[in-house]
Design a protein around this motif. Sequence first.
Motif, PDB file in Angstrom:
ATOM      1  N   PRO A  33     -24.779  -5.936  33.736  1.00  0.00           N
ATOM      2  CA  PRO A  33     -24.193  -5.941  32.394  1.00  0.00           C
ATOM      3  C   PRO A  33     -25.284  -6.189  31.346  1.00  0.00           C
ATOM      4  O   PRO A  33     -26.239  -6.938  31.630  1.00  0.00           O
ATOM      5  CB  PRO A  33     -23.204  -7.109  32.443  1.00  0.00           C
ATOM      6  N   PRO A  34     -25.157  -5.589  30.173  1.00  0.00           N
ATOM      7  CA  PRO A  34     -26.256  -5.647  29.196  1.00  0.00           C
ATOM      8  C   PRO A  34     -26.606  -7.055  28.735  1.00  0.00           C
ATOM      9  O   PRO A  34     -27.734  -7.289  28.310  1.00  0.00           O
ATOM     10  CB  PRO A  34     -25.736  -4.800  28.025  1.00  0.00           C
ATOM     11  N   GLU A  35     -25.681  -8.028  28.836  1.00  0.00           N
ATOM     12  CA  GLU A  35     -25.991  -9.387  28.371  1.00  0.00           C
ATOM     13  C   GLU A  35     -26.737 -10.215  29.426  1.00  0.00           C
ATOM     14  O   GLU A  35     -27.058 -11.377  29.183  1.00  0.00           O
ATOM     15  CB  GLU A  35     -24.703 -10.110  27.947  1.00  0.00           C
ATOM     16  N   THR A  36     -27.003  -9.627  30.587  1.00  0.00           N
ATOM     17  CA  THR A  36     -27.674 -10.368  31.664  1.00  0.00           C
ATOM     18  C   THR A  36     -29.090 -10.770  31.253  1.00  0.00           C
ATOM     19  O   THR A  36     -29.873  -9.951  30.793  1.00  0.00           O
ATOM     20  CB  THR A  36     -27.749  -9.496  32.935  1.00  0.00           C
ATOM     21  N   SER A  37     -29.410 -12.039  31.439  1.00  0.00           N
ATOM     22  CA  SER A  37     -30.773 -12.491  31.134  1.00  0.00           C
ATOM     23  C   SER A  37     -31.696 -12.160  32.304  1.00  0.00           C
ATOM     24  O   SER A  37     -31.240 -11.924  33.423  1.00  0.00           O
ATOM     25  CB  SER A  37     -30.792 -13.993  30.871  1.00  0.00           C
ATOM     26  N   LEU A  38     -33.001 -12.180  32.009  1.00  0.00           N
ATOM     27  CA  LEU A  38     -33.982 -11.961  33.079  1.00  0.00           C
ATOM     28  C   LEU A  38     -33.791 -13.003  34.177  1.00  0.00           C
ATOM     29  O   LEU A  38     -33.897 -12.708  35.371  1.00  0.00           O
ATOM     30  CB  LEU A  38     -35.408 -12.033  32.492  1.00  0.00           C
ATOM     31  N   LEU A  39     -33.484 -14.254  33.768  1.00  0.00           N
ATOM     32  CA  LEU A  39     -33.307 -15.321  34.760  1.00  0.00           C
ATOM     33  C   LEU A  39     -32.151 -15.013  35.701  1.00  0.00           C
ATOM     34  O   LEU A  39     -32.266 -15.133  36.920  1.00  0.00           O
ATOM     35  CB  LEU A  39     -33.077 -16.664  34.048  1.00  0.00           C
ATOM     36  N   ARG A  40     -31.008 -14.572  35.118  1.00  0.00           N
ATOM     37  CA  ARG A  40     -29.844 -14.231  35.959  1.00  0.00           C
ATOM     38  C   ARG A  40     -30.161 -13.030  36.838  1.00  0.00           C
ATOM     39  O   ARG A  40     -29.697 -12.953  37.986  1.00  0.00           O
ATOM     40  CB  ARG A  40     -28.629 -13.912  35.074  1.00  0.00           C
ATOM     41  N   LEU A  41     -30.924 -12.089  36.292  1.00  0.00           N
ATOM     42  CA  LEU A  41     -31.319 -10.923  37.079  1.00  0.00           C
ATOM     43  C   LEU A  41     -32.105 -11.376  38.306  1.00  0.00           C
ATOM     44  O   LEU A  41     -31.821 -10.960  39.437  1.00  0.00           O
ATOM     45  CB  LEU A  41     -32.173  -9.975  36.221  1.00  0.00           C
ATOM     46  N   LEU A  42     -33.093 -12.257  38.081  1.00  0.00           N
ATOM     47  CA  LEU A  42     -33.938 -12.718  39.188  1.00  0.00           C
ATOM     48  C   LEU A  42     -33.123 -13.500  40.209  1.00  0.00           C
ATOM     49  O   LEU A  42     -33.233 -13.285  41.412  1.00  0.00           O
ATOM     50  CB  LEU A  42     -35.068 -13.602  38.651  1.00  0.00           C
TER      51      LEU A  42
END
Lengths: 160, 340
Positions: A18-27
């Motif tokens: 989802p576009p609101e995902t932060s880099l931290l959540r992605l990792l």
Amino acid sequence: MTDVTLTINGEERSASVPPETSLLRLLRDEFFLTGSKLGCDVGDCGACTVIVDGLPVNACLMLAGQVDGRDVVTIEGLATLEDLHPIQKAFEEFASLQCGFCGPGVIISAKGLLDRNPDPTKEEIKDALSGNLCRCTGYTKMIEAVQDAARILRGEKEAA
Amino acid sequence: MKKRGKGMGCMWYPIGFTVMANPSAATVKVNEDGTATLITGTVETGQGSLTVLGQIAAEELGISTDDVHVVSADTDATPMDTGAIASRTTYVTGNAIQLAAEKAKNILFDVAAPMLGVRPDQLEAKDRRIQVKGFPQSCLPIGEVAAHAQNGAGTPALGSASYNPPTVAMDPETGQGKPFSTYVYATQIAEVEVDEETGEVEVLRIAAAHDCGTAINPMLVEGQIQGGISMGVGMAIQEEMLFDDEGRQINPNLTNYIMPTSLDMPDLEVDIVENFDPTGPFGAKGVGEPTAVATSAAICNAIYDAVGARIYNLPATAEKVLAAIKSKDHSDRQKYLPAG
């Protein structure tokens, strides 16, 4: 959904988030790289620090979409199967961490500094670590460890 | 203009409370390969207590700290421990572990005595061996004795013990008693720079001399003192919980609850003043909480030395220090001190 392709610790990875995902959540949530810690999630504590294109950043303040095509180094990218990174070794040698929650962020900030400035002064080290909050240690043994790791990385001292 | 000043703070701190039950229990077993397993209910929170407790077991058994496997904080299996609180772990849990290790060691002595042709009280545990005092060449590897204890003698080398600091109840008439088992002492000296125009305080240097009994692991003791001072610096000049009229905290975030960063930390000089406390494990007392006690007193005395302004409630923020400088008659004293 946002499609992201980036290099993490030398390996190309892709995800659709989802576009609101932060880099931290992605990792943490997409790639299960949980070494970068979720502390405050608003850029105050530094526990999520990672290196993006050579510069330390708070992964909680960057959107996953912003790292498309970029190079990210996390704490998982430092040690090899055989050996710890010299900064990690120095942190162990100097007992620089206590509870350890801030550790991955501190070590990444130190790496970001030493990659750009192999011979920093004590003040420059304090400045580089100032975005990483630590409740346990008083930072003293971290600063000593970064100084020691710098000497090892410059080849002036043998690794312990 | 910026002015510098120095101030001192002294403190004592109690270790091993006795006002209510304060026990720790532990089990130590010596294995056939010469290693030992320590089972304790206490929990490691980063201070290094499991390292120190392993060192205590190792010292009692005459083996290396690397030989001790520590199993901790499994509520299904580990013995009761009052907890990693009150700066009690090295002292109370450490005492339980030393007693448990001594029991396991005495079993090894009983088993080794006939093997070496001496009485058990003539033996000592040293350098991974059970050996005759004064005749170290007459010895057996500790693992061999442990193997014989369980496979030959039928008495596995195992010890369990608990320790609860002895209590002396308060006399209701005189108020005399012994509320704590032992005490530690410390002095810290701070050097600060105060901006007379803004009231801003910068802590430049802190020297800290701490008594903790025997420093079983001086590096970890130093880490505790350095960490405690950072908390003390925060308490002295930065950290404050603010509440609105409804009792809600108005600064619940790290953006407005300000704690020290690496840039706020002064240069630290730590001096461990060792002494031997006969009631502690190998003479050790404790070091955790006491480290933060003297810091704010030292800093406030240093502020007074620098600009002649007394701060009577913490933290000594720039606003408060500036107000105190401007009212050098110290009229604010009445506000914070009890009458008389």
